[in-house]
Design a protein around this motif. Structure first.
Motif, PDB file in Angstrom:
ATOM      1  N   LYS A 509      -2.449  -2.475   4.861  1.00  0.00           N
ATOM      2  CA  LYS A 509      -2.386  -3.210   6.198  1.00  0.00           C
ATOM      3  C   LYS A 509      -2.372  -4.773   6.300  1.00  0.00           C
ATOM      4  O   LYS A 509      -2.433  -5.379   7.339  1.00  0.00           O
ATOM      5  CB  LYS A 509      -3.560  -2.748   7.061  1.00  0.00           C
ATOM      6  CG  LYS A 509      -3.741  -1.548   7.176  1.00  0.00           C
ATOM      7  CD  LYS A 509      -2.639  -0.308   7.805  1.00  0.00           C
ATOM      8  CE  LYS A 509      -3.162   0.736   7.780  1.00  0.00           C
ATOM      9  NZ  LYS A 509      -2.439   2.073   6.887  1.00  0.00           N
ATOM     10  N   GLY A 510      -2.133  -5.307   5.091  1.00  0.00           N
ATOM     11  CA  GLY A 510      -2.071  -6.407   4.657  1.00  0.00           C
ATOM     12  C   GLY A 510      -1.219  -6.871   3.638  1.00  0.00           C
ATOM     13  O   GLY A 510      -1.217  -6.002   2.701  1.00  0.00           O
ATOM     14  N   PRO A 511      -0.898  -8.118   3.239  1.00  0.00           N
ATOM     15  CA  PRO A 511      -0.237  -8.702   2.104  1.00  0.00           C
ATOM     16  C   PRO A 511      -0.931  -8.091   0.714  1.00  0.00           C
ATOM     17  O   PRO A 511      -2.104  -8.081   0.640  1.00  0.00           O
ATOM     18  CB  PRO A 511      -0.315  -9.934   1.966  1.00  0.00           C
ATOM     19  CG  PRO A 511      -0.169 -10.224   3.661  1.00  0.00           C
ATOM     20  CD  PRO A 511      -1.194  -9.365   4.196  1.00  0.00           C
ATOM     21  N   ILE A 512      -0.243  -7.624  -0.193  1.00  0.00           N
ATOM     22  CA  ILE A 512      -0.574  -6.940  -1.709  1.00  0.00           C
ATOM     23  C   ILE A 512      -1.045  -8.192  -2.634  1.00  0.00           C
ATOM     24  O   ILE A 512       0.262  -8.893  -2.807  1.00  0.00           O
ATOM     25  CB  ILE A 512       0.241  -6.037  -1.879  1.00  0.00           C
ATOM     26  CG1 ILE A 512      -0.004  -4.703  -1.143  1.00  0.00           C
ATOM     27  CG2 ILE A 512      -0.177  -5.506  -3.322  1.00  0.00           C
ATOM     28  CD1 ILE A 512       1.228  -4.264  -0.475  1.00  0.00           C
ATOM     29  N   HIS A 513      -2.092  -8.297  -3.107  1.00  0.00           N
ATOM     30  CA  HIS A 513      -2.234  -9.363  -4.002  1.00  0.00           C
ATOM     31  C   HIS A 513      -2.634  -8.959  -5.572  1.00  0.00           C
ATOM     32  O   HIS A 513      -3.126  -9.641  -6.311  1.00  0.00           O
ATOM     33  CB  HIS A 513      -3.393 -10.243  -3.563  1.00  0.00           C
ATOM     34  CG  HIS A 513      -2.961 -11.173  -2.292  1.00  0.00           C
ATOM     35  ND1 HIS A 513      -2.005 -12.290  -2.597  1.00  0.00           N
ATOM     36  CD2 HIS A 513      -2.774 -11.109  -1.309  1.00  0.00           C
ATOM     37  CE1 HIS A 513      -1.884 -12.823  -1.643  1.00  0.00           C
ATOM     38  NE2 HIS A 513      -2.349 -12.250  -0.480  1.00  0.00           N
ATOM     39  N   SER A 514      -2.918  -7.642  -5.783  1.00  0.00           N
ATOM     40  CA  SER A 514      -3.353  -7.098  -7.043  1.00  0.00           C
ATOM     41  C   SER A 514      -2.544  -5.682  -7.274  1.00  0.00           C
ATOM     42  O   SER A 514      -2.428  -4.996  -6.318  1.00  0.00           O
ATOM     43  CB  SER A 514      -4.744  -7.225  -7.260  1.00  0.00           C
ATOM     44  OG  SER A 514      -5.224  -6.380  -6.102  1.00  0.00           O
ATOM     45  N   LEU A 515      -2.155  -5.702  -8.542  1.00  0.00           N
ATOM     46  CA  LEU A 515      -1.624  -4.170  -8.996  1.00  0.00           C
ATOM     47  C   LEU A 515      -2.326  -3.993 -10.302  1.00  0.00           C
ATOM     48  O   LEU A 515      -2.557  -4.819 -11.274  1.00  0.00           O
ATOM     49  CB  LEU A 515      -0.008  -4.444  -9.071  1.00  0.00           C
ATOM     50  CG  LEU A 515       0.714  -4.882  -8.094  1.00  0.00           C
ATOM     51  CD1 LEU A 515       2.010  -5.432  -8.363  1.00  0.00           C
ATOM     52  CD2 LEU A 515       0.838  -3.587  -7.190  1.00  0.00           C
ATOM     53  N   ALA A 516      -2.530  -2.739 -10.709  1.00  0.00           N
ATOM     54  CA  ALA A 516      -2.847  -2.284 -12.176  1.00  0.00           C
ATOM     55  C   ALA A 516      -2.452  -0.870 -12.287  1.00  0.00           C
ATOM     56  O   ALA A 516      -2.652   0.130 -11.373  1.00  0.00           O
ATOM     57  CB  ALA A 516      -4.502  -2.378 -12.311  1.00  0.00           C
TER      58      ALA A 516
END
Length: 640
Positions: A509-516
């Motif tokens: 529901k908001g901008p994405i800031h991390s991925l793994a």
């Protein structure tokens, strides 16, 4: 068999058309289509209905949906937001400013809370002229808003609109929405809420059907010499013995190649150098001493706090062997520290190098200049805040990307800048080296991610499709795919070979800031400003879990080396540890779920939470598991 209902607008507007044309990378060539003409896009809003009746149309539909059966109501309620936006824009475009204002004021409060930011942008568009240069506006127009609705609910809606002769709404549904109809039970409110919230609605089911080779490439074979200390270790404690043959006999294991792995030569990867082989051997030895983590054996966490970082810490990375840490700062510097007693040294000057005996055994030691030894090196070159940093796997290079629109490659032998890659015209928010080195990815404010190779000035691939900034980028462990997270609240997975988008994940529901990515390559974890960590099954293209607990943006996610634990770090000054094994076991990934997207998320994220660790007043911006599974965390102390 699902039937797709899709009527394209007469002039133009295929859903895949991008803001700046559809960029397709094939081989080395990049074909870029023309940018759609803003006025052509907007002219689809030509006047058809009586402006004074818009409120009546909308409230009529609202009344119909609210009075429909519960099972249909949840599904049909998805129409409220896209219809609200398009009807408002249509009024503004046709210069009915007062009607538009009253329409907005009357109905904007009914929209879901996760559209608040979009509505704020929308409320500032009050005149036709405002629409001309507005990107959000264009995106909403050029990409069809996707709704996933069961056939029964759809028939109900269609019948109602046709009986009412409510052409205005029916025209918008046909022209601006893409309704992905499925056969079967309608979805519940929970099921829908889990998946919606992105800028363009949900992903079409078609978008997640392509085959993805999520398996790992086989490791090269080599013998690991046993040291004396290793042998003692083995005898005292039988455990590591188990681990070592497994890795050692990579040969015997890898003859049976992972059925889900891409062909070994699907994309060209760099040859292993001798130094890489030595490093792999070190890695195997370290792995033998690795702590097996689990709910009963949590990792120790070592936190690196940047004190007095009045330069403003904006990025952190740690080398794979945990020997160096780098910080990117808002004052445009990049600072590299040695975390071990071994100081950082530069190579000697050319004149001094010519005096060295090249045949000596310790030539690699002799070429280093002791006079330059220090714990910290500062790299100057960027002209704006540094938002992303990444060490190469062989620790010879460092990447940094900045607000100045460039990505720079630095040598860790000489601590100088080797290349500045110019391709993005706007700030670059993230960059990362491939796990095999040589390739790297960058993503920025221009909404595209680019794939580069260190020896090319131009990008090799341009991944275009996001509707807002690309905020974070990650390579899949097999280096054949790249994941990107965006401010359009979606995560996309791209195929490095042909530049195609092979997965679109919606639900944040908001901008994405991390991925793994999980170490086995099967799963992806994503974190966003909504404080939720979502878990995805890459092969089936499905959301399989939601971890709730953080109260602020999640800037760091990392799986432990064997994938048993997922660590998340947030602006709420905590590190949380989650039981990844439990989160991914007993997944319902049967054909039905895949076909309809009826996901049932277990409400057990509290059972999966293994621990929460508070810092005094330090937001967590980076996490890293050492080769022995010690968790390192980093952030800058904030005095507020």
């Amino acid at each position: 068999q699902s039937v797709r209902h899709c009527v394209f607008a007469s002039s133009f507007c295929p859903a895949h058309k991008l803001l700046f044309g559809n960029t397709i990378a094939v081989g080395g060539g990049v074909v870029v289509e023309d940018q759609p003409d803003v006025s052509a896009v907007l002219s689809a809003y030509n006047q058809q209905g009586d402006p004074t009746l818009y409120e009546e149309y909308y409230s009529g539909l609202k009344h119909f949906i609210e009075c429909s059966l519960d099972c249909h109501r949840a599904e049909l309620s998805q129409l409220f937001y896209p219809l609200f936006v398009h009807m408002y824009l249509e009024l503004v475009y046709n210069q009915h400013e007062s009607e538009a204002k009253s329409f907005f004021e009357r109905f904007h409060g009914d929209q879901e809370c996760y559209y608040q930011d979009d509505l704020r942008v929308l409320s500032s568009l009050t005149k036709k002229e405002h629409m001309k240069g507005n990107e959000t506006m264009l995106d909403f127009r050029t990409s069809k808003f996707v709704l996933r609705i069961s056939r029964d609910s759809y028939q109900l809606l269609k019948r109602h609109l046709q009986e009412k002769q409510n052409n205005q709404i029916w025209n918008i549904v046909q022209e601006h929405l893409y309704i992905d109809i499925f056969d079967g039970m309608p979805r519940s409110k929970q099921q829908i809420d889990a998946m919606v919230g992105s800028l363009a609605g949900e992903a079409k089911r078609e978008a997640n059907k392509a085959k993805v080779f999520f398996g790992l490439l086989k490791e090269p074979e080599f013998d690991v010499p046993l040291d004396d200390e290793d042998e003692e270790g083995e005898n005292e404690e039988g455990k590591p013995k188990k681990k070592k043959p497994k890795k050692d006999s990579a040969g015997s294991k890898s003859k049976k190649q992972d059925p889900n792995a891409p062909p070994q030569n699907r994309i060209p990867l760099p040859e292993l150098k001798d130094s890489d082989k030595l490093d792999k051997i070190m890695n195997v030895k370290e792995a033998a001493r690795r702590v097996r983590l689990g709910p009963d054996c949590l990792p120790s966490i070592c936190f690196y706090t940047f004190l007095n970082a009045y330069q403003g810490l904006t990025a952190v990375d740690i080398t794979d062997d945990s020997s160096m840490i780098v910080g990117g700062f808002a004052d445009s510097t990049v600072r590299v520290w040695s975390v071990t007693p071994k100081k950082l040294r530069s190579v000697k000057t050319a004149a001094d190098l010519s005096l060295i005996d090249k045949e000596s055994d310790d030539v690699l030691e002799r070429i280093m200049d002791e006079k330059t030894a220090s714990e910290l090196k500062i790299l100057y070159g960027h002209s704006g805040p540094v938002y992303g940093t990444s060490f190469s796997p062989d620790r010879n290079y460092l990447l940094s990307c900045s607000e100045d629109g460039t990505v720079r490659l630095w040598s860790l032998q000489t601590f100088t800048c080797l290349v500045g890659y110019k391709g993005h015209n706007y700030p670059v928010w993230d960059t990362q080296f491939s796990p095999y080195g040589y390739y790297f990815v960058s993503g920025g404010h221009d909404r595209v991610a680019r794939l580069w190779a260190t020896d090319h000035y131009q990008p090799l691939r341009i991944f275009a499709g996001h509707l807002a900034d690309v905020t974070c980028t990650r390579f899949h462990p097999n280096s054949n795919y790249i994941a990107t997270g965006s401010a359009d609240r979606t995560v996309r997975l791209w195929d490095v070979l042909n530049g195609n988008c092979v997965r679109i994940f919606t639900g944040h529901k908001g901008p994405i800031h991390s991925l793994a990515f999980s170490p086995n390559g099967r799963f992806l974890a994503t974190g966003a400003t909504d404080g939720r960590v979502l878990l995805w099954d890459i092969g089936h293209g499905l959301m399989v879990g939601e971890l709730k607990g953080h109260t602020d943006t999640i800037y760091a996610l990392r799986f432990s080396r064997d994938g048993e634990i997922l660590a998340s770090g947030s602006m709420d000054n905590t590190v949380r540890l989650w039981d990844a094994v439990k989160a991914f076991e007993d997944l319902e990934t049967d054909d039905f779920t895949t076909a309809t997207g009826h996901i049932n998320l277990p409400e057990n994220s509290q059972d999966l939470l293994l621990g929460t660790y508070m810092t005094k007043s330090t937001p967590v911006v980076h996490l890293h598991f050492t080769r022995r599974n010690l968790l390192l965390a980093a952030g800058a102390y904030s005095s507020q």
